[in-house]
Design a protein around this motif. Structure first.
Motif, PDB file in Angstrom:
ATOM      1  N   SER A   8     -30.518  10.250  31.969  1.00  0.00           N
ATOM      2  CA  SER A   8     -29.939  11.423  32.305  1.00  0.00           C
ATOM      3  C   SER A   8     -28.696  11.390  31.221  1.00  0.00           C
ATOM      4  O   SER A   8     -28.030  10.524  30.760  1.00  0.00           O
ATOM      5  CB  SER A   8     -29.125  11.772  33.468  1.00  0.00           C
ATOM      6  OG  SER A   8     -28.512  12.683  33.641  1.00  0.00           O
ATOM      7  N   ASP A  64     -25.842  13.167  31.175  1.00  0.00           N
ATOM      8  CA  ASP A  64     -24.534  13.361  31.730  1.00  0.00           C
ATOM      9  C   ASP A  64     -24.099  12.356  32.413  1.00  0.00           C
ATOM     10  O   ASP A  64     -22.714  12.158  32.692  1.00  0.00           O
ATOM     11  CB  ASP A  64     -24.683  14.711  32.734  1.00  0.00           C
ATOM     12  CG  ASP A  64     -24.868  15.983  31.716  1.00  0.00           C
ATOM     13  OD1 ASP A  64     -24.883  15.909  30.410  1.00  0.00           O
ATOM     14  OD2 ASP A  64     -25.452  16.941  32.322  1.00  0.00           O
ATOM     15  N   ASN A  65     -24.760  11.549  33.320  1.00  0.00           N
ATOM     16  CA  ASN A  65     -24.301  10.512  34.261  1.00  0.00           C
ATOM     17  C   ASN A  65     -25.378   9.579  34.093  1.00  0.00           C
ATOM     18  O   ASN A  65     -26.296   9.330  33.421  1.00  0.00           O
ATOM     19  CB  ASN A  65     -24.292  11.271  35.763  1.00  0.00           C
ATOM     20  CG  ASN A  65     -25.634  11.843  36.277  1.00  0.00           C
ATOM     21  OD1 ASN A  65     -26.692  11.720  35.572  1.00  0.00           O
ATOM     22  ND2 ASN A  65     -25.331  12.721  37.161  1.00  0.00           N
ATOM     23  N   ASN A  74     -24.476   5.940  25.751  1.00  0.00           N
ATOM     24  CA  ASN A  74     -23.132   6.780  25.845  1.00  0.00           C
ATOM     25  C   ASN A  74     -22.141   5.952  25.170  1.00  0.00           C
ATOM     26  O   ASN A  74     -22.425   5.023  24.289  1.00  0.00           O
ATOM     27  CB  ASN A  74     -23.083   6.732  27.371  1.00  0.00           C
ATOM     28  CG  ASN A  74     -22.938   5.465  28.156  1.00  0.00           C
ATOM     29  OD1 ASN A  74     -22.397   4.543  27.453  1.00  0.00           O
ATOM     30  ND2 ASN A  74     -23.610   5.563  29.181  1.00  0.00           N
TER      31      ASN A  74
END
Length: 122
Positions: free
Chosen positions: A49, A51-52, A79
């Motif tokens: 994902s 976002d997380n 990330n």
């Protein structure tokens, strides 16, 4: 029996920067008609994902006819905490017969290379 080939595009993911690669699953069927799905497990600093943190996922590849293949792309995200190193992802492909019973289970790892992004020079 199904065969599984894995590849990534692009070949590397960049460290300490939100970006992604596409892992392409190619499932070839040499037997009779079957339904296929894949479980995907990524290591701790990667995610499924943007976002997380999502380390496990399932993708439905679809119905693969005799002597045919299907390809499905899954994005793997880095990330700001992703270190430059090799990351091993594990993929498990299940093929089901017409009664919904698992006919075969195929596990295969793929290594994703993470490196520092280099500045453009002339």
């Amino acid at each position: 029996m199904v065969n599984l080939e894995l590849r990534t595009h692009p070949n590397v993911i960049f460290a300490y920067n939100p970006n992604h690669v596409e892992m392409i699953l190619r499932v070839e069927n040499n037997h009779h008609l079957c339904w296929t799905e894949a479980d995907i497990h990524v290591p701790e600093r990667l995610s499924l994902s943007p976002d997380n943190s999502l380390r496990k996922g399932r993708v439905r590849i679809g119905i693969v006819e005799n002597n045919q293949y299907l390809e499905k792309a899954v994005r793997i995200y880095a990330n700001t905490y992703t270190n430059p190193q090799m990351y091993r992802c594990k993929i498990t492909v299940y093929s089901y017969n017409k009664d919904g019973v698992i006919e075969s289970r195929l596990e295969k790892p793929i290594d994703i290379r993470c490196e520092m992004k280099k500045n453009a020079v002339l």
